[in-house]
Design an enzyme around this catalytic site. Structure first.
Site, PDB file in Angstrom:
ATOM      1  N   HIS A  28      38.121 -88.897 -10.365  1.00  8.20           N
ATOM      2  CA  HIS A  28      37.886 -87.500  -9.630  1.00  8.20           C
ATOM      3  C   HIS A  28      37.019 -88.018  -8.366  1.00  8.20           C
ATOM      4  O   HIS A  28      35.699 -88.647  -8.975  1.00  8.20           O
ATOM      5  CB  HIS A  28      37.473 -86.439 -10.722  1.00  8.20           C
ATOM      6  N   ASP A  59      39.426 -71.235 -13.674  1.00  7.79           N
ATOM      7  CA  ASP A  59      38.815 -72.071 -12.663  1.00  7.79           C
ATOM      8  C   ASP A  59      39.374 -71.467 -11.246  1.00  7.79           C
ATOM      9  O   ASP A  59      38.663 -71.207 -10.286  1.00  7.79           O
ATOM     10  CB  ASP A  59      38.946 -73.581 -12.714  1.00  7.79           C
ATOM     11  N   ARG A  78      33.775 -67.570  -6.435  1.00 12.97           N
ATOM     12  CA  ARG A  78      32.407 -68.372  -6.174  1.00 12.97           C
ATOM     13  C   ARG A  78      32.390 -68.581  -4.715  1.00 12.97           C
ATOM     14  O   ARG A  78      31.280 -68.429  -4.043  1.00 12.97           O
ATOM     15  CB  ARG A  78      32.183 -69.777  -6.950  1.00 12.97           C
ATOM     16  N   SER A 114      34.173 -76.455 -13.631  1.00  8.89           N
ATOM     17  CA  SER A 114      35.216 -76.049 -12.828  1.00  8.89           C
ATOM     18  C   SER A 114      35.798 -77.666 -12.538  1.00  8.89           C
ATOM     19  O   SER A 114      37.225 -77.601 -12.851  1.00  8.89           O
ATOM     20  CB  SER A 114      34.778 -75.913 -11.372  1.00  8.89           C
ATOM     21  N   LYS A 116      39.685 -78.519 -15.331  1.00  7.27           N
ATOM     22  CA  LYS A 116      41.021 -79.184 -14.645  1.00  7.27           C
ATOM     23  C   LYS A 116      41.219 -80.434 -15.009  1.00  7.27           C
ATOM     24  O   LYS A 116      42.495 -80.701 -15.581  1.00  7.27           O
ATOM     25  CB  LYS A 116      40.943 -79.109 -13.370  1.00  7.27           C
TER      26      LYS A 116
HETATM   27  N1  URA Z   1      35.355 -79.084  -6.875  1.00 14.53           N
HETATM   28  C1  URA Z   1      35.811 -78.217  -7.804  1.00 14.53           C
HETATM   29  O1  URA Z   1      36.821 -78.441  -8.200  1.00 14.53           O
HETATM   30  N2  URA Z   1      34.842 -77.331  -8.300  1.00 14.53           N
HETATM   31  C2  URA Z   1      33.672 -77.141  -7.658  1.00 14.53           C
HETATM   32  O2  URA Z   1      33.060 -76.280  -8.242  1.00 14.53           O
HETATM   33  C3  URA Z   1      33.441 -78.030  -6.851  1.00 14.53           C
HETATM   34  C4  URA Z   1      34.007 -79.179  -6.402  1.00 14.53           C
END
Ligand code: URA
Length: 437
Positions: free
Chosen positions: A88, A167, A174, A189, A193
């Site tokens: 990621h 999320d 957000r 967040s 995932k």
């Molecule tokens: N990427 C995400 O998936 N969530 C965040 O809060 C910031 C970047």
């Protein structure tokens, strides 16, 4: 333990507002209540804002992540299969590492089920890039994601509705309540995932600098440590590399242009040194984590061989085909390609990298609002990098566009983004500055 009737969301908001730590129960009931619609958006927004001001401790951050994972399904991979590993990135300008890395690592026998995102603010999104390929589907169902990963070895797609639905809902909130930039909310967040995807290991590319949302090395290091900590508490193998994002990565910025650049590297062409270095470092960590190589030096050799032999490219083509994409069709090309010229002579001192990302949006290559269609052909190529000398009248970069009026505005933004001075540029920070485990 609260019973449903005793739980008062306003009391939880008040505790966080007053800077107190929440309990696991409070966080869990809040998140699960919000996900199923029992807690309204305005209460969740208030809690998110209180969290922005007062933060969360390590335990609260873990509990928040856990509640978000538990809001949906967790993928069950077949027992005894290949090691499953994901990467990621916290996002940047010109960051197309995922396009190269997923098939490259898969060609070494490691499974890569990559759940990716779309452009966020000035940063580009892997899914938007891949959709430059005719027919490519980035909206696979959970069953398709699992099938493609098992059959091909890798897959790059968006989060499915079953994975961490809290999320999806919270991120949208957000986004419109100025509560994106809170460390525990970011950690929960991203990690919810990834934990719902249930890979055995995760390599993080945590960027810092003018082209990403963590502007300082310190802030990005804190984020990296927090994500690694949460992942390890879940029993995952975790490594984070902290990388420099004060200038665009590689030679292209913009969806189809970046796919073209990634394909060139997959064809075994040397490519831009910074892009090669970051991609191979992340991929090597994945191979070591998976036990496919004993150290990063051996992993590096394996990766080079897979690029040179064309196996990584074939894996990309296989993945694209499995997701409906046809790589034989030409990628979108812009009507006009023209240089944006420097008006001064000197040395590139710094680049306001986010401005380059916003200039891509002005060209139509990114979204100003969710759901907008984008022009995948536009963007920039061969940007001058920090420390390079430049003469007045020489190109800062090449601009690919389809609209002269938009191009004029984007060119002005690019000129503004470059700081050019007479002195030698300040010493560059290392491209990969920290390894956090
Ligand atoms: N990427 C995400 O998936 N969530 C965040 O809060 C910031 C970047």
């Amino acid at each position: 333990m609260y019973s449903e009737g005793m739980f008062l969301p306003a009391q939880v908001i008040q505790r966080k507002r007053d800077g107190r730590a929440l309990t696991e129960d409070e966080i869990r009931m809040f998140v699960l209540g919000f996900t199923r619609g029992a807690i309204p958006d305005y209460q969740m927004a208030a809690l998110a804002m209180a969290t922005c001001f007062h933060g969360m401790n390590t335990e609260e951050t873990l509990w928040l992540t856990r509640a978000m994972v538990d809001s949906g399904q967790v993928i069950e991979w077949p027992r005894g299969g290949a090691f499953c590993c994901d990467k990621h990135s916290t996002g940047g300008i010109g960051d197309k590492t995922s396009l190269i890395l997923a098939p490259l690592v898969a060609s070494c026998g490691v499974k890569v089920p990559m759940i990716s995102g779309r452009g966020l603010g000035p940063t580009g999104g892997t899914l938007d890039k891949l959709e430059s390929i005719a027919g490519f589907r980035a909206d696979l169902s959970l069953a398709e994601l699992m099938r493609v990963t098992e059959r091909v070895g890798c897959c790059i797609t968006g989060a499915t509705p079953e994975l961490a639905p809290a999320d999806r809902k919270l991120y949208a909130l957000r986004d419109v309540t100025a509560t994106v930039s809170s460390l525990p909310l970011i950690v929960a967040s991203i990690m919810s995932k990834k934990l719902a995807e249930n890979a055995d290991g995760l390599v993080l590319d945590v960027k810092w600098g003018s082209g990403t949302f963590m502007r300082t090395r310190e802030a990005s290091q804190e984020l990296a440590r927090a994500m690694v900590g949460v992942g390890k508490r879940y029993g995952k193998k975790m490594v984070a590399l902290q990388t420099d994002m004060n200038q665009p990565l590689g030679a292209c910025i913009g969806n189809a242009l970046e796919v073209r650049e990634a394909l060139d590297i997959l064809r075994g062409e040397p490519g831009a040194a910074d892009l090669q270095a970051v991609t191979l470092a992340l991929a090597a960590e994945m191979l070591v984590m998976a036990g496919a190589a004993k150290d990063v030096a051996v992993a590096g050799e394996m990766l080079h061989k897979k690029l040179a032999s064309g196996e990584a490219l074939r894996k990309f083509e296989e993945m694209a085909a499995a997701q409906g994409g046809d790589v034989r069709q030409e990628l979108p090309r812009a009507q006009f390609v023209e240089p944006v010229r420097s008006s001064v002579t000197g040395v590139v001192q710094a680049i306001a990298c986010d401005e380059i990302g916003y200039a891509v949006i002005v060209l139509g290559g990114g979204r100003k609002a969710a759901g907008e269609t984008i022009d995948r052909a536009v963007g920039f190529e061969r940007p001058k990098k920090i420390g390079e000398p430049i003469e007045a009248g020489e190109p800062l970069l090449l601009m690919h566009h389809n609209d002269p009026a938009r191009a004029m505005k984007a060119a002005a933004m690019v000129r503004q983004a470059y700081a050019i001075g007479p002195a030698p540029a300040p010493a560059r920070p290392r491209l990969i500055c920290e390894r956090i485990v």
